[in-house]
Design a protein around this motif. Sequence first.
Motif, PDB file in Angstrom:
ATOM      1  N   TRP A  80       0.841  -1.188   0.000  1.00  0.00           N
ATOM      2  CA  TRP A  80       0.000   0.000   0.000  1.00  0.00           C
ATOM      3  C   TRP A  80       0.880   1.243   0.000  1.00  0.00           C
ATOM      4  O   TRP A  80       1.751   1.391   0.866  1.00  0.00           O
ATOM      5  N   LYS A 107      -1.029  -2.621 -10.513  1.00  0.00           N
ATOM      6  CA  LYS A 107      -1.327  -1.552  -9.582  1.00  0.00           C
ATOM      7  C   LYS A 107      -2.748  -1.053  -9.791  1.00  0.00           C
ATOM      8  O   LYS A 107      -3.239  -1.020 -10.927  1.00  0.00           O
ATOM      9  N   ALA A 108      -3.370  -0.679  -8.700  1.00  0.00           N
ATOM     10  CA  ALA A 108      -4.749  -0.192  -8.776  1.00  0.00           C
ATOM     11  C   ALA A 108      -4.966   0.885  -7.724  1.00  0.00           C
ATOM     12  O   ALA A 108      -4.382   0.832  -6.640  1.00  0.00           O
ATOM     13  N   LYS A 155      -0.482  -5.227  -6.337  1.00  0.00           N
ATOM     14  CA  LYS A 155      -0.931  -6.584  -6.035  1.00  0.00           C
ATOM     15  C   LYS A 155       0.210  -7.582  -6.223  1.00  0.00           C
ATOM     16  O   LYS A 155       1.296  -7.249  -6.696  1.00  0.00           O
ATOM     17  N   TYR A 181      -7.055   2.939  -4.824  1.00  0.00           N
ATOM     18  CA  TYR A 181      -7.994   2.528  -3.781  1.00  0.00           C
ATOM     19  C   TYR A 181      -8.318   3.735  -2.906  1.00  0.00           C
ATOM     20  O   TYR A 181      -7.424   4.485  -2.517  1.00  0.00           O
ATOM     21  N   GLU A 182      -9.602   3.915  -2.623  1.00  0.00           N
ATOM     22  CA  GLU A 182     -10.041   5.008  -1.753  1.00  0.00           C
ATOM     23  C   GLU A 182     -10.570   4.437  -0.444  1.00  0.00           C
ATOM     24  O   GLU A 182     -11.212   3.387  -0.433  1.00  0.00           O
ATOM     25  N   TYR A 183     -10.268   5.142   0.638  1.00  0.00           N
ATOM     26  CA  TYR A 183     -10.752   4.722   1.953  1.00  0.00           C
ATOM     27  C   TYR A 183     -11.216   5.966   2.704  1.00  0.00           C
ATOM     28  O   TYR A 183     -10.651   7.048   2.535  1.00  0.00           O
ATOM     29  N   HIS A 231      -6.388   8.382  -0.451  1.00  0.00           N
ATOM     30  CA  HIS A 231      -6.094   7.807  -1.759  1.00  0.00           C
ATOM     31  C   HIS A 231      -4.797   7.007  -1.689  1.00  0.00           C
ATOM     32  O   HIS A 231      -3.744   7.531  -1.307  1.00  0.00           O
ATOM     33  N   TYR A 232      -4.900   5.733  -2.044  1.00  0.00           N
ATOM     34  CA  TYR A 232      -3.758   4.824  -2.042  1.00  0.00           C
ATOM     35  C   TYR A 232      -3.538   4.246  -3.431  1.00  0.00           C
ATOM     36  O   TYR A 232      -4.470   4.181  -4.259  1.00  0.00           O
ATOM     37  N   GLU A 233      -2.319   3.804  -3.667  1.00  0.00           N
ATOM     38  CA  GLU A 233      -2.030   2.957  -4.819  1.00  0.00           C
ATOM     39  C   GLU A 233      -1.626   1.597  -4.269  1.00  0.00           C
ATOM     40  O   GLU A 233      -0.712   1.496  -3.443  1.00  0.00           O
ATOM     41  N   VAL A 234      -2.337   0.562  -4.712  1.00  0.00           N
ATOM     42  CA  VAL A 234      -2.112  -0.783  -4.200  1.00  0.00           C
ATOM     43  C   VAL A 234      -1.429  -1.623  -5.271  1.00  0.00           C
ATOM     44  O   VAL A 234      -1.930  -1.765  -6.391  1.00  0.00           O
TER      45      VAL A 234
END
Length: 203
Positions: free
Chosen positions: A3, A33-34, A28, A36-38, A23-26
């Motif tokens: 992450w 890479k994808a 895998k 991701y918002e939390y 806002h993250y870049e994950v």
Amino acid sequence: MRWSYLYADQDTHHRFLNLYTLHYEVTKEDGSKAPYEYYVASRNSLESLKAKKPDFSRPDGVIMALYHVDPESKEVSILINTQFRPALGAYMTSFPAGLLDPDDEDDRVAAIREAKEESGVEITDLERLVPPSPTSSGLSDEIDSLILARIVCLGKSRLEDFEDIESRLVPLKDIPAMLSDTDRYVIPLPARLTLLYLLERFR
């Protein structure tokens, strides 16, 4: 997965608590890479969010498990607060707690002040039972510690406007019945576990 924090958006602008979109870049396992918002609630500013600056050395707040020993009978009592919590629409049965001020040296200093202001008691023999630790990591970045202390003087509280708090000493022998009476007492999980610990500690 790996992450990588990118940035955060502040979604609300309230005085004490705000909502943020992280806002993250994950990355895998397959290397793809994808984004991701939390979503998180925080008392911190946009610049000092834990997601941006992970630092667990200093708590945001301190919870105080306070006990009193009767000088004659030696009976141990626990200071219990009943406080209305708007988020739940009900009165919670728990311990005194408060936030650290920016100029507080540590949680012990805050505990001494907050015990006096919120419950009107003076304390000594402070012991940190729980170091700065996350309290609701799925919802908030708040970090709290837990202090155990002995009450040496009873007095009157100095509550702020809209602080609806009643403090009382509950004999240790009455705590099991309080824990069992879930219709009358709504006890947060950390407080419930701490009361179980205190029953063993002062057995």
